[in-house]
Design a protein around this motif. Structure first.
Motif, PDB file in Angstrom:
ATOM      1  N   ALA A   1      -7.696   4.849 -10.861  1.00  0.00           N
ATOM      2  CA  ALA A   1      -8.521   5.229  -9.719  1.00  0.00           C
ATOM      3  C   ALA A   1      -7.866   4.783  -8.416  1.00  0.00           C
ATOM      4  O   ALA A   1      -7.379   3.655  -8.300  1.00  0.00           O
ATOM      5  N   GLY A   2      -7.826   5.673  -7.431  1.00  0.00           N
ATOM      6  CA  GLY A   2      -7.317   5.342  -6.114  1.00  0.00           C
ATOM      7  C   GLY A   2      -5.812   5.268  -5.993  1.00  0.00           C
ATOM      8  O   GLY A   2      -5.292   4.907  -4.933  1.00  0.00           O
ATOM      9  N   THR A   3      -5.073   5.606  -7.046  1.00  0.00           N
ATOM     10  CA  THR A   3      -3.613   5.528  -7.008  1.00  0.00           C
ATOM     11  C   THR A   3      -3.004   6.920  -7.141  1.00  0.00           C
ATOM     12  O   THR A   3      -3.667   7.881  -7.513  1.00  0.00           O
ATOM     13  N   THR A   4      -1.712   6.992  -6.839  1.00  0.00           N
ATOM     14  CA  THR A   4      -0.966   8.243  -6.983  1.00  0.00           C
ATOM     15  C   THR A   4       0.116   8.074  -8.027  1.00  0.00           C
ATOM     16  O   THR A   4       0.915   7.134  -7.956  1.00  0.00           O
ATOM     17  N   VAL A   5       0.121   8.970  -9.003  1.00  0.00           N
ATOM     18  CA  VAL A   5       1.186   9.027 -10.003  1.00  0.00           C
ATOM     19  C   VAL A   5       2.019  10.258  -9.712  1.00  0.00           C
ATOM     20  O   VAL A   5       1.490  11.367  -9.542  1.00  0.00           O
ATOM     21  N   GLY A   6       3.320  10.082  -9.610  1.00  0.00           N
ATOM     22  CA  GLY A   6       4.218  11.190  -9.338  1.00  0.00           C
ATOM     23  C   GLY A   6       4.861  11.704 -10.609  1.00  0.00           C
ATOM     24  O   GLY A   6       5.401  10.933 -11.397  1.00  0.00           O
ATOM     25  N   LEU A   7       4.781  13.017 -10.810  1.00  0.00           N
ATOM     26  CA  LEU A   7       5.528  13.686 -11.881  1.00  0.00           C
ATOM     27  C   LEU A   7       6.770  14.290 -11.228  1.00  0.00           C
ATOM     28  O   LEU A   7       6.665  15.184 -10.392  1.00  0.00           O
ATOM     29  N   ILE A   8       7.943  13.791 -11.596  1.00  0.00           N
ATOM     30  CA  ILE A   8       9.177  14.182 -10.924  1.00  0.00           C
ATOM     31  C   ILE A   8      10.154  14.753 -11.941  1.00  0.00           C
ATOM     32  O   ILE A   8      10.174  14.337 -13.098  1.00  0.00           O
ATOM     33  N   GLY A   9      10.942  15.712 -11.493  1.00  0.00           N
ATOM     34  CA  GLY A   9      11.953  16.310 -12.360  1.00  0.00           C
ATOM     35  C   GLY A   9      12.426  17.615 -11.775  1.00  0.00           C
ATOM     36  O   GLY A   9      11.821  18.165 -10.853  1.00  0.00           O
TER      37      GLY A   9
ATOM     38  N   GLU B   1     -11.462   8.536   0.239  1.00  0.00           N
ATOM     39  CA  GLU B   1     -12.287   8.972  -0.883  1.00  0.00           C
ATOM     40  C   GLU B   1     -12.086   8.119  -2.136  1.00  0.00           C
ATOM     41  O   GLU B   1     -12.810   8.295  -3.121  1.00  0.00           O
ATOM     42  N   ASN B   2     -11.090   7.234  -2.115  1.00  0.00           N
ATOM     43  CA  ASN B   2     -10.704   6.457  -3.298  1.00  0.00           C
ATOM     44  C   ASN B   2     -10.424   7.376  -4.489  1.00  0.00           C
ATOM     45  O   ASN B   2     -10.785   7.096  -5.630  1.00  0.00           O
ATOM     46  N   ALA B   3      -9.800   8.505  -4.214  1.00  0.00           N
ATOM     47  CA  ALA B   3      -9.475   9.470  -5.257  1.00  0.00           C
ATOM     48  C   ALA B   3      -8.112   9.134  -5.861  1.00  0.00           C
ATOM     49  O   ALA B   3      -7.233   8.591  -5.197  1.00  0.00           O
ATOM     50  N   ALA B   4      -7.952   9.468  -7.124  1.00  0.00           N
ATOM     51  CA  ALA B   4      -6.646   9.380  -7.767  1.00  0.00           C
ATOM     52  C   ALA B   4      -5.920  10.699  -7.537  1.00  0.00           C
ATOM     53  O   ALA B   4      -6.546  11.749  -7.369  1.00  0.00           O
TER      54      ALA B   4
END
Length: 332
Positions: free
Chosen positions: A43-51, A212-215
């Protein structure tokens, strides 16, 4: 390297992808497009999908929101707030889209309806949930103003072709955020924009996410974007996870030769020089994976086992995972 966001504490897992695989029909039988992909989004974080193109980033994101081709076969689990999205029916997925999970696409002109006014499209998710038309229209104008669109009431009455590329992308972000979703899937949201507009849109996304504390699951091929936005990175190659871990650690000290090559190919991530080291060879698509490690034909440190044995994704340092037989060599 840029300033990577730091977590003050460890938030709860909002989305857990475990062993996700996606098969599509091929001429000689099913083709595994996504192969055993696993990661968490808190929650509240950003995960990057890279490639690179064809690595499976977008297909992974589409799997989460249930927008795969009808003939796709999905195995594994995608758990969102206790709901397994793989086994959830279409009615349940439709109820989540736009409300709990929203999507920002890379090409707003292809995603926005050219025959409907922008304000109507931004407020559509509210009307579907029973909000009266006048209130939905008012909230849409407020959201357009919040994302920095000047003269929002007038722009709400405009059609998509009457807005610039940057304003169309802001309208897409307004549409994605108006129902206060818990999770935002952003597929290359700044690719079609010039560098100056890219920076503004990324700043906007970060601000809205904080408010918004969105992921957010951010799909991109641009490591410069990831270095400024992502808390965690999932590096994909040929439909598989090559490496994952905290963004700052992955970019500073890669644990997979592919990640190291990506970092070296982007001078803004590594140094202040304008000279880049291009990746050797040609990227491999999931439909044409070689035996063993899919990266071995391009890898400068490949050994015999890399050509025959698929490397498992394993923890090679605290909270650092790499699918490389020689990960310890890469880390040194």
């Amino acid at each position: 390297m840029g300033d990577t966001p730091q977590e003050a504490s460890v938030p709860d897992v909002l989305l857990r992808v475990a062993g996700l695989s996606v098969d599509l029909p091929g001429q000689d039988g099913p083709v595994r497009i996504i192969d055993d992909v696993s990661f968490d989004v808190r929650a509240g974080t950003t995960v990057g999908l890279i490639g690179e193109t064809g690595s499976g980033k977008t297909m992974t994101a589409m799997s989460i929101i249930g927008l795969l081709p009808e003939d796709a076969t999905v195995t594994g689990s995608i758990e969102f707030e206790g709901i397994d999205l793989v086994t959830a029916g279409q009615a349940r997925l439709r109820s989540l889209r736009g409300h709990e999970i929203s999507m920002i696409f890379q090409d707003p002109m292809a995603s926005l309806n050219p025959t409907q006014r922008v304000g109507r499209q931004v407020g559509e998710v509210l009307r579907r949930s029973g909000v009266p038309r006048a209130e939905a229209r008012s909230r849409a104008v407020e959201m357009l103003e919040r994302v920095g669109i000047p003269e929002p009431a007038r722009r709400a009455r405009a059609y998509p072709h009457e807005l610039s590329g940057g304003l169309r992308q802001r309208a897409m972000i307004a549409m994605a955020m108006i129902a206060h979703p818990s999770l935002v899937l952003a597929d290359e949201p700044t690719t079609a924009l010039d560098v100056t507009v890219q920076a503004r849109v990324l700043d906007l996304l970060r601000r809205l996410q904080t408010e918004e504390n969105a992921a957010m699951l951010l799909v991109s091929h641009d490591l410069r974007v990831m270095s400024h936005v992502a808390h965690d990175l999932v590096v994909m190659y040929a439909g598989r996870v090559a490496e994952r871990g905290a963004a700052s650690a992955v970019l500073r000290r890669p644990a997979h030769p592919y990640t190291r090559a990506l970092v070296r190919s982007v001078p803004a991530v590594r140094t202040k020089t304008a000279i880049a080291d291009p990746l050797p060879g040609t990227s491999v698509t999931p439909a044409r994976r070689p035996s063993g490690c899919p990266f071995h034909p391009r890898c400068p440190i490949a050994v015999d086992r890399c050509r025959t044995e698929i490397p498992p994704l394993r923890e090679v340092a605290p909270d650092r995972w790499s699918a490389c037989h020689e990960a310890e060599r890469v880390l040194t």
